[in-house]
Write a protein that holds these residues in place. Structure first.
Motif, short mmCIF file in Angstrom:
data_model
loop_
_atom_site.label_atom_id
_atom_site.label_comp_id
_atom_site.label_asym_id
_atom_site.label_seq_id
_atom_site.Cartn_x
_atom_site.Cartn_y
_atom_site.Cartn_z
N VAL A 1 -11.31 8.64 -6.00
CA VAL A 1 -10.16 7.77 -5.72
C VAL A 1 -9.99 6.73 -6.81
O VAL A 1 -8.87 6.46 -7.27
CB VAL A 1 -10.33 7.12 -4.34
N SER B 1 -4.45 1.99 -0.65
CA SER B 1 -4.69 2.94 -1.74
C SER B 1 -3.45 3.72 -2.13
O SER B 1 -3.14 3.86 -3.32
CB SER B 1 -5.82 3.91 -1.34
N TRP C 1 -6.81 6.24 -9.52
CA TRP C 1 -6.12 4.97 -9.73
C TRP C 1 -6.18 4.54 -11.20
O TRP C 1 -5.18 4.09 -11.77
CB TRP C 1 -6.76 3.90 -8.85
N ALA D 1 -13.53 0.38 -5.32
CA ALA D 1 -12.88 -0.37 -6.39
C ALA D 1 -13.53 -1.74 -6.57
O ALA D 1 -13.88 -2.13 -7.69
CB ALA D 1 -11.39 -0.53 -6.10
N GLU E 1 -11.44 9.19 0.86
CA GLU E 1 -10.15 8.64 0.47
C GLU E 1 -10.14 7.12 0.34
O GLU E 1 -9.18 6.56 -0.18
CB GLU E 1 -9.09 9.04 1.49
N THR E 2 -11.16 6.43 0.81
CA THR E 2 -11.11 4.97 0.80
C THR E 2 -11.13 4.44 -0.62
O THR E 2 -11.77 4.99 -1.52
CB THR E 2 -12.29 4.39 1.60
N PHE E 3 -10.42 3.35 -0.83
CA PHE E 3 -10.28 2.77 -2.17
C PHE E 3 -10.92 1.40 -2.29
O PHE E 3 -11.51 1.07 -3.33
CB PHE E 3 -8.79 2.66 -2.52
N GLU E 4 -10.81 0.58 -1.25
CA GLU E 4 -11.20 -0.82 -1.36
C GLU E 4 -12.65 -1.00 -1.79
O GLU E 4 -12.95 -1.69 -2.78
CB GLU E 4 -10.97 -1.53 -0.02
N ILE F 1 -4.60 8.42 -1.25
CA ILE F 1 -4.25 8.31 -2.67
C ILE F 1 -3.66 9.62 -3.19
O ILE F 1 -2.83 9.61 -4.09
CB ILE F 1 -5.48 7.88 -3.49
#
Length: 599
Positions: A270, A540, A274, A258, A252-255, A446
């Motif tokens: 994820v 996220s 986005w 991305a 689930e992590t986005f940072e 997300i």
């Protein structure tokens, strides 16, 4: 002499020797019992917050209409084209492979390092154990996006400080490190998840009775064999829970995917969600399919954990006999374990904070300069002056403070009532209420964001485009951990106190407010500070539903990064960390002031 015979008691006249009947508490008599009403009310809230958004998301994945369209709920809009488009061209396969490698690699590295630190602190005589614990707690506060940005400043091939130093010292012609790779993504995310593993495994090692380990050692088995044959099997539930939670976190992590994965062309689910909801042209159907896929996978992981630990008595490690966890005397090796622990802390917390602090003093709008003596004269407070006057920063602090304080308060109050129902009552359906409150643990952030987006784009409720959708989202996001904290606290409160208040004539609300809640203050404070800190860290899910003017801190940092204002971003990040540390200290002081104390 006349013998008097006692007159038999009638139904309307009790015998003289009978004890007076105790009056039933007001809250338990007749239709005035509020428990079922409260149960229905909190169940309705949880269903609206968790079940309905997911149901609309599932329908959206098989609908060819956009959310908010008139025929969205029509059966004629049913289609499997969204899933067909997801598998066309092999892109979903590539995304699946990237997500799998990233999540499993992150889990493996974070689990090994975090479990090592937990073992050092809880089961050995390594020096500076308290310092290691404090550093891990501080590391848990640091937002993930700041960790990712810090490691870009450290290991970027172009401006990375570590690469710059290595090339100068060893005379290298090319930078040895490249953060823009799958290995770089795994390393950065593992450093971010490391404190979670440390806390979970530390709790398991701390609560285990050492008698079985001692028996194994006395019988001649070595430390390595005892650890592999005795210690690890006994803490198997904690190991499984930690691995599954970290896997879900990696998915689930986005940072990191991305900021590092996109330049490296390593896309995860994820990031794809986005991109499909935030870039033109949008594709809500495809985003819903990706969200449903990762929701299904995370739910399977949670089911697998419940299946493997369904016989809980096999893993009982705490007996009725008092014990103190045994610490292994490492002798001279304790300094080796201490040194290794300090190296891990330096990579996890020390280097990111140092480079972030350096960047915060570098002149604004001049990019980023690696740490060198030539750049020292350029350092100034200009970024901090500008960040305090920046409209976006000011809005983000106000928004996140409102969202953090409000979501923490509402979540804790709601979950306290839910925990009371599930632990202290016999109401039919209470177990389902417990499962519903805990369900968000398996819902990636997300996915929850997309579900709320679909919900409030579809239903005529004026929430989308306001800060209230973020507040509702945060409340739903953090119920799971708050539920576990409050359930554990509720089991420690004896039923006699609440019953005594009811017998004395107090209403349920008054007895709950004046008797039960004061006894739950330590647990409520722990849940409150957890929600507050994570509301400040959240990114996220917020990216999916935020609107201009309602940006929380995570979104503001992301926007500043995309604008290239690295000095301003770093100063903002330092202020955020200081604010989170301040809130944590205040909560700790309040907990010590009002918590339950031993006489």
């Amino acid at each position: 002499m006349t013998v008097q015979t006692p007159r038999p008691a009638t139904a309307s006249e009790p015998p003289a020797s009978a004890a007076p009947r105790r009056r039933a508490p007001r809250t338990l008599r007749g239709s005035r019992d509020p428990r079922k009403i409260i149960f229905i009310a909190v169940a309705a809230i949880l269903v609206w917050q968790i079940a309905i958004p997911l149901a609309i998301l599932l329908w959206g994945s098989v609908s060819d209409s956009r959310p908010g369209a008139g025929d969205f709920f029509s059966v004629t809009s049913f289609t499997l084209d969204n899933f067909a488009r997801a598998v066309e061209g092999g892109r979903t396969t590539d995304v699946l492979i990237n997500t799998t490698i990233f999540a499993t690699g992150t889990t493996a590295l974070a689990f090994v390092l975090g479990t090592y630190l937990a073992w050092v602190v809880e089961r050995t005589n390594t020096p500076f154990r308290a310092f290691i614990t404090i550093m891990m707690i501080l590391r848990l506060i640091l937002p993930g996006i700041l960790t990712t940005i810090s490691w870009i400043f450290l290991a970027s091939p172009r401006v990375g400080t570590l690469n710059h130093w290595a090339m100068d010292i060893f005379g290298l012609s090319e930078p040895p490190l490249n953060i823009y790779s799958m290995a770089g993504m795994i390393w950065v995310e593992a450093m971010d998840i490391l404190p979670l593993v440390f806390l979970l495994m530390g709790a398991a090692l701390r609560s285990m009775d050492p008698s079985l380990e001692e028996a194994s050692l006395v019988s001649g088995k070595g430390l390595l064999r005892t650890t592999s044959r005795i210690t690890l099997p006994l803490i198997l539930p904690a190991i499984l829970a930690t691995i599954i939670l970290v896997l879900i976190r990696g998915i689930e992590t986005f940072e990191t995917p991305a900021l590092i994965g996109i330049p490296a062309q390593k896309f995860t689910f994820v990031v794809e969600i986005w991109r499909q909801t935030s870039t033109t042209p949008t594709d809500f159907g495809l985003a819903a399919v990706y969200a449903v896929l990762i929701l299904a996978f995370c739910s399977c992981l949670l089911w697998l954990y419940n299946r493997m630990t369904r016989h809980a008595d096999m893993f009982a490690v705490i007996s009725g006999k008092a014990f103190r966890p045994r610490r292994t005397d490492l002798g001279g090796m304790r300094w080796v374990t201490c040194g290794a622990s300090m190296v891990i802390i330096m990579f996890s917390l020390g280097l990111p904070m140092i480079i972030l602090l350096w960047a915060s003093f570098y002149p604004p709008y001049r990019g980023f300069q690696p740490i060198t003596m030539d750049a020292v004269p350029l350092l100034s407070w200009d970024n901090y002056r500008e960040v305090l006057d920046n409209d976006l920063v000011q809005r983000a602090f106000v928004n996140s403070t409102f969202l953090g304080l409000t979501s923490a308060t509402v979540t804790v109050l709601l979950i306290t009532v839910v925990a009371w129902i599930t632990v202290k009552t016999k109401i039919r359906g209470r177990k389902w209420l417990d499962h519903l409150a805990f369900a968000p643990i398996a819902i990636p952030a997300i996915t929850m964001g997309v579900a709320f987006l679909w919900l409030y784009l579809t239903l005529p409720i004026p929430v989308y485009g306001t800060i209230w959708i973020l507040l509702l989202l945060y409340i739903a996001r953090f119920t799971a951990v708050a539920m576990r904290i409050m359930s554990a606290s509720m089991t420690q409160v004896n039923d006699e106190l609440h019953e005594a208040a009811e017998v004395a004539g107090a209403s349920w609300l008054r007895s709950f407010r004046t008797v039960t809640m004061p006894l739950l203050r330590p647990g409520m404070l722990a849940a409150w500070i957890f929600v507050l800190v994570h509301a400040y860290r959240e990114l996220s899910a917020s990216l999916i539903v935020y609107s201009h003017g309602n940006e929380p801190i995570g979104v503001a940092i992301f926007d500043i990064w995309e604008n290239g204002s690295y000095g301003l971003l770093s100063a903002f990040g330092i202020l955020v960390v200081l604010a989170l540390v301040f809130f944590s200290i205040v909560a700790r002081v309040v907990s010590g002031r009002y918590g339950v104390k031993d006489e």
